[in-house]
Each structure stands twice: as C-alpha cells, then as structure tokens.
Design an enzyme around this catalytic site. Structure first.
Site, PDB file in Angstrom:
ATOM      1  N   ASP A  16       0.848  -1.085  -0.081  1.00 54.13           N
ATOM      2  CA  ASP A  16      -0.014   0.027  -0.155  1.00 54.13           C
ATOM      3  C   ASP A  16       0.858   1.431   0.137  1.00 54.13           C
ATOM      4  O   ASP A  16       0.659   2.122  -0.883  1.00 54.13           O
ATOM      5  CB  ASP A  16      -0.840  -0.045   1.231  1.00 54.13           C
ATOM      6  CG  ASP A  16      -1.794  -1.134   1.289  1.00 54.13           C
ATOM      7  OD1 ASP A  16      -1.983  -1.821   0.336  1.00 54.13           O
ATOM      8  OD2 ASP A  16      -2.964  -1.023   2.211  1.00 54.13           O
ATOM      9  N   ASP A 126      -7.832   2.800  12.470  1.00 54.02           N
ATOM     10  CA  ASP A 126      -6.699   3.562  12.363  1.00 54.02           C
ATOM     11  C   ASP A 126      -6.753   4.720  11.836  1.00 54.02           C
ATOM     12  O   ASP A 126      -5.943   5.839  12.178  1.00 54.02           O
ATOM     13  CB  ASP A 126      -5.478   2.835  11.788  1.00 54.02           C
ATOM     14  CG  ASP A 126      -5.058   1.579  12.645  1.00 54.02           C
ATOM     15  OD1 ASP A 126      -5.335   1.608  13.977  1.00 54.02           O
ATOM     16  OD2 ASP A 126      -4.109   0.610  12.201  1.00 54.02           O
TER      17      ASP A 126
END
Length: 402
Positions: A16, A126
């Site tokens: 990512d 998160d």
C-alpha cells in the site's frame, strides 16, 4: 500551482505505502518524505525499508526508534489503568498509534512539510486514530488519506500501478492475512478469519506456540512491581521495553496471550481479529494480582470503571485529550501503593498468579482465618447486616402495610 510542497507519509514498505509514494507525487506534484516508526515490529519488517522508500520515489526516509518511549509512556500508563477493550483485547494496535502520529508530526515540522499522509483504509479504526491525533497536535497540517481518494481498489491494481512505473515490490497478488506487529503484540485479520465460524488455522499464529505444542512442564516467572509498573523479571531489573521483551520470550513458548475475538470497530462495523500478546498478558495478570492485595472494595470498583473508560479512549484514538490526563491521574493515585512481587505459572496457554505479596497488602490472615482468632467478633456482623439490608426491609414492610 501545486497544493502541497512536501508531504510526510507514514511508510511501512508494504504494498500500500509503496504505491502511495508515487501516487502522492503524481496527484499533488509534490515531494514525499517517508517516515518509518520502529515500534518493535522486528528487524525483518525494517530490513531494506529505506531503500524501498527511495526506490518508490521518496526524497528522504526517516526511521525513528520509538520502542522504549512507546512502552514507558504509552503502554505502561495504559496498564496502570487496567484497560482491556471489550473484556479481552489488550489494545496492542491502538496503543501504538498515538506515538507514531506524534513522531510523524515531529518529522513534518523538522522537514517543513505542509501535509501528512497515511495508508489506512476507509473501513478501519486507524484512520480515526491517526487523524484525531493529527488534529490535536498539528491542526494546521492537511491530511491525505489515499484509500479514501484513489481508484485503486485491489492488490492486483496496486501491483499493476507499481509495475507500470517500474517500482520494485516484493508483494504478491495474493495476501492471506493482514497483520500488524509491534513490541507488545501482533494482530491477524483476513483470510479464513473473516468468517467467525472458521477456527483459526495454525498458519494464523506467528508469535506463540499453540497450547497443544507448548511444553508439558509449567514454567514459573517472578515479576516485581513498583507503583503499578513492572520493573524486574526473575529478580533482574530492566527498562520497561526490555521487561516486555523478557516476558515475551518466556511466555510465547507456552502459548500464552492468544485471543480470538469479534470486536466493535469505532466506525460502526464488527470485525474479527486474532491477537498474540504473550508478555503483555503476563504483565496484566501480575498487576491485577497486586491490585487484589492493595485495593479496598470501593477503590477496586472505581479502578475497573477507569480501566473500562480508558480502554475505549485508547481504542478510539483520543490519547491527546484532557480526558486521558484525567483518567491517568486517577490511575496513578490508585497505583501509589501497588508495589510487590508476583509469581506466575505459565502452562499450556494459561497464566495464573500463584504467589503474591506486597508491603501494602490489606489482606490479614489474622482477620481472614477460619480458625480461632481474637481480632474479629463475629457477633458484630449481625448489626452490620441489619443496617446494610435496612432499605429492603423497609420496602417489604411498606408493601405489607398497604
């Protein structure tokens, strides 16, 4: 004119964030600085991470060692409150987020950045944790969350994106589990875990032995506590981080600290996660054992309330708030006398405090004994019981008089 000149990205070296670096550069026409937080995820995770960041297009890569600070200033205070999220989760991922966010802001100030970026998805906790911390510490800095903006929706699309730009990446098109590790724990999500009916396979667990494969002989470990903090293991004093390392090494072979739960995410959905927290589980058991000795009934009840509230505070990413300071002040007061020694038995995935002592213990054998004593007149209990149950007595009498 470009909106941003320099963005600091929380970088891990995984698929990512490897794609986020070039995406930020192309989308915003800016310089990207990679920030890597060493929170004890392990040398394998950090190996070559600076080279990966530069190869992805970052102009710089800052690796910051946060291990000692994380344990002493984030994990230990949380332990003092007794915080356990939804009765089971020891908050391993949650506790790491505020220190990572703080260090990222510090790097941004150092390099003169005008924006921050992270690789959190739009479905997870998160993103809230990081951005709540950013709001408290650096409200002037813009926050960019690519997963909420770009049209890359799969691992295949990310790999294709990197291949088109000749950016190397060791990731493959298939990834069974999503894992997050630090010195405190490792979490596992995805794969067969997405169905709560599926029992976790052996390949899920990476930090601990299974209880079936754990030693057939129990191990006993001694833990020293001073004012609600672990200061020594088996008689040897260590820093907070090294106390944790020692207990991880001792407890993991015994299969201690495995948890498999379906939890309530902050963003509204439920998720299933498996967590391994061997040393932390021993620490929590030791501190609870000391609390049993030194806290009176009302104080212990109040600490349970504080711990529950603090668990939600940490889970929700509200570390940099007045509420955190208030709860920690209360916990520190309750831990003022939490000093003593605990011996714990580790066996087949279980940990039990089998010996405990404290100079501040409220337990008195003279009072608690079932044998003869001359310090407690049992006849006094009758008056106490009549007063304790007086409201119930009056309520029933009132019903009978009507």
């Amino acid at each position: 004119m470009n909106k941003f000149k320099k963005i600091v990205l929380a970088y891990s070296g995984g698929l990512d964030t490897s794609a986020i670096v070039p995406w930020l550069k192309e989308t915003y026409g800016c310089e990207v600085v990679a920030f890597v937080a060493d929170v004890g995820q392990g040398d394998d995770e950090l190996a070559g991470v600076e080279e990966k960041a530069i190869a992805s297009g970052a102009s710089e890569c800052h690796i910051v060692d946060l291990k000692e600070e994380m344990v002493s200033d984030y994990i230990y205070p949380t332990l003092q409150t007794g915080a356990i999220y939804e009765g089971t989760y020891l908050l391993g991922t949650s506790m790491a987020r505020p220190i990572i966010a703080k260090a990222q802001v510090e790097i941004a100030r150092k390099v003169g950045a005008d924006a921050l970026s992270h690789g959190c998805t739009g479905k997870g906790n998160d993103q809230v944790r990081f951005e709540a911390c950013f709001a408290a510490l650096a409200p002037d800095l813009e926050v960019i969350a690519p997963w909420r903006e770009w049209d890359l929706t799969s691992r295949e699309s990310l790999l294709d994106y990197l291949a088109e730009r000749d950016i190397p990446c060791a990731a493959s098109a298939t990834k069974i589990y999503s894992r997050d590790a630090n010195a405190w724990h490792i979490s596992h999500e995805g794969g067969e875990l997405e169905d709560p009916w599926n029992q976790p396979s052996d390949q899920v667990w990476t930090m601990t032995n299974s209880p079936e494969e754990a030693p057939d002989t129990p191990e006993f470990v001694s833990v020293s506590v001073e004012k609600g903090q672990i200061v020594a293991v088996n008689g040897e004093r260590y820093s907070p981080y090294n106390c944790l390392v020692q207990l991880n090494n001792i407890a993991a072979p015994h299969g201690v600290g495995r948890v498999d739960i379906v939890e309530n995410r902050l963003v509204g959905m439920k998720s299933r996660g498996c967590y391994e927290t061997p040393g932390g589980t021993v620490m929590m058991a030791a501190l609870l054992a000391i609390d049993e000795l030194i806290l009176d009934k009302s104080s212990r009840k109040w600490k349970e309330t504080l711990g529950n509230e603090f668990a939600h505070l940490v889970y929700d990413g509200r570390w940099f708030t007045p509420l955190k300071a208030s709860i920690l002040a209360g916990a520190e007061a309750l831990c003022e006398l939490a000093t003593g020694e605990v011996v714990l038995k580790l066996y087949k995935g279980q940990v039990h405090a089998v010996q405990k002592q404290s100079v501040n213990s409220l337990y008195s054998e003279d009072f608690a004994t079932f044998g003869d004593d001359d310090v407690y007149d049992q006849s006094h209990a009758e008056g106490f019981i009549r007063l304790f149950s007086l409201s119930s007595r009056i309520a029933t009498l009132n019903k009978k008089s009507k």
